[in-house]
Design a protein around this motif. Structure first.
Motif, PDB file in Angstrom:
ATOM      1  N   SER A   1      39.330  36.116  42.298  1.00 56.65           N
ATOM      2  CA  SER A   1      38.594  37.106  43.079  1.00 56.65           C
ATOM      3  C   SER A   1      38.565  38.412  42.290  1.00 56.65           C
ATOM      4  CB  SER A   1      39.293  37.344  44.420  1.00 56.65           C
ATOM      5  OG  SER A   1      40.544  37.996  44.214  1.00 56.65           O
ATOM      6  N   ARG A   2      37.703  39.320  42.706  1.00 55.60           N
ATOM      7  CA  ARG A   2      37.622  40.616  42.039  1.00 55.60           C
ATOM      8  C   ARG A   2      38.980  41.327  42.067  1.00 55.60           C
ATOM      9  NH1 ARG A   2      34.276  44.516  40.430  1.00 55.60           N
ATOM     10  NH2 ARG A   2      34.997  46.630  40.703  1.00 55.60           N
ATOM     11  N   GLN A   3      39.647  41.273  43.214  1.00 56.60           N
ATOM     12  CA  GLN A   3      40.939  41.951  43.355  1.00 56.60           C
ATOM     13  C   GLN A   3      41.983  41.345  42.418  1.00 56.60           C
ATOM     14  OE1 GLN A   3      40.884  44.708  45.092  1.00 56.60           O
ATOM     15  NE2 GLN A   3      42.956  45.155  44.365  1.00 56.60           N
ATOM     16  N   GLU A   4      41.968  40.018  42.293  1.00 51.58           N
ATOM     17  CA  GLU A   4      42.908  39.345  41.394  1.00 51.58           C
ATOM     18  C   GLU A   4      42.655  39.734  39.946  1.00 51.58           C
ATOM     19  OE1 GLU A   4      43.930  35.180  43.750  1.00 51.58           O
ATOM     20  OE2 GLU A   4      42.062  35.355  42.623  1.00 51.58           O
ATOM     21  N   ARG A   5      41.393  39.879  39.589  1.00 50.95           N
ATOM     22  CA  ARG A   5      41.063  40.292  38.212  1.00 50.95           C
ATOM     23  C   ARG A   5      41.580  41.699  37.935  1.00 50.95           C
ATOM     24  NH1 ARG A   5      35.158  38.045  36.382  1.00 50.95           N
ATOM     25  NH2 ARG A   5      35.156  36.121  37.568  1.00 50.95           N
ATOM     26  N   LEU A   6      41.382  42.578  38.897  1.00 55.00           N
ATOM     27  CA  LEU A   6      41.799  43.969  38.710  1.00 55.00           C
ATOM     28  C   LEU A   6      43.314  44.106  38.587  1.00 55.00           C
ATOM     29  CD1 LEU A   6      39.354  45.718  41.214  1.00 55.00           C
ATOM     30  CD2 LEU A   6      39.307  45.918  38.733  1.00 55.00           C
TER      31      LEU A   6
ATOM     32  N   GLY B   1      35.625  44.604  34.019  1.00 56.70           N
ATOM     33  CA  GLY B   1      36.094  45.412  32.895  1.00 56.70           C
ATOM     34  C   GLY B   1      37.584  45.273  32.632  1.00 56.70           C
ATOM     35  N   THR B   2      38.274  44.463  33.433  1.00 53.42           N
ATOM     36  CA  THR B   2      39.727  44.328  33.286  1.00 53.42           C
ATOM     37  C   THR B   2      40.114  43.692  31.958  1.00 53.42           C
ATOM     38  OG1 THR B   2      39.893  44.061  35.683  1.00 53.42           O
ATOM     39  CG2 THR B   2      41.817  43.455  34.394  1.00 53.42           C
TER      40      THR B   2
END
Length: 233
Positions: free
Chosen positions: A174-179, A207-208
């Motif tokens: 998920s986006r949160q996991e990537r961040l 961008g992480t």
């Protein structure tokens, strides 16, 4: 007999012009598929190349998208990745194109991007261009590194200064996991004092990944770290 489109396999109809009589870039896509590749045009985020014209007002602050504003607000990440440039919109066509290229092993599809990448890279100055690496497991699974193949098509010799530990596929997160991702990269050369580094990857999403790489490079003394990606997701 005409050439065939790498993507849909239809015959490419060649249009002869005065310019084409002297020299023309090779055509790998038919006219219809070529339309699917949409260059990012108009006003972009100064940090990540995201089209600002397609963003609602609450998702941008002046000439920066809200995502990049948050990155730069965080003292741990401020100035780590100076700027990302992306060439194409990550639309439905390019999403399917890159999925076929990366996950179904059709690496000849990289030929389409050789010329636009070479033209973009020609005026740039940097000490190293570093493709984002795959873990050994992921490389074995795919059989090739998609970013390295793209650079090879552009006639660019990459510097392999980063290595990557194995983790779950980015596309599965998920986006949160990537961040919140922990450092997955290591450096093979830890003396980059004063150097200018260009990172290269196929897609910029949050961008992480690029910032995790840039952080290591900056810690090794790199003066300037920027990135180039085919698409802005």
């Amino acid at each position: 007999m005409g050439n065939h489109c790498l993507y849909c396999e239809s015959t490419i109809k060649e249009t002869i012009t005065w310019k084409g009589l002297f020299r023309s870039d090779p055509q790998y896509l038919c006219g219809e598929c070529q339309k699917g590749l949409q260059p990012i045009e108009g006003q972009r985020c100064l940090h990540c190349s995201r089209s600002l014209e397609k963003l609602s007002d609450e998702l941008k602050i002046d000439e920066v998208c809200r995502d990049c504003f948050r990155w730069e607000e965080n003292p741990n990440w401020q100035g780590i990745l100076l700027q990302n440039t992306s060439l194409f919109e990550y639309n439905d066509f390019l999403k399917e194109y890159l999925a076929r290229y990366k996950y179904r092993g059709d690496h000849t599809l990289a030929k389409t991007f050789g010329t636009p990448l070479a033209k973009h890279l020609k005026p740039l100055q940097f000490d190293h261009i570093i493709p984002i690496p795959l873990s050994e497991e992921r490389h074995y699974e795919r059989g090739f590194n998609q970013s390295v193949c793209l650079l090879e098509e552009a006639g660019i010799t990459a510097s392999h200064l980063l290595a990557r530990s194995h983790s779950e596929k980015q596309s599965k997160k998920s986006r949160q996991e990537r961040l919140q991702q922990k450092q997955v990269f290591t450096l093979t050369d830890k003396n980059l004092a004063g150097q200018s580094i260009l990172l290269f990857d196929d897609i910029y999403t949050t961008g992480t990944t690029l910032r995790l790489s840039a952080k290591l490079l900056k810690a090794a003394g790199a003066e300037r770290v920027t990135s180039l990606t085919l698409a802005r997701g």
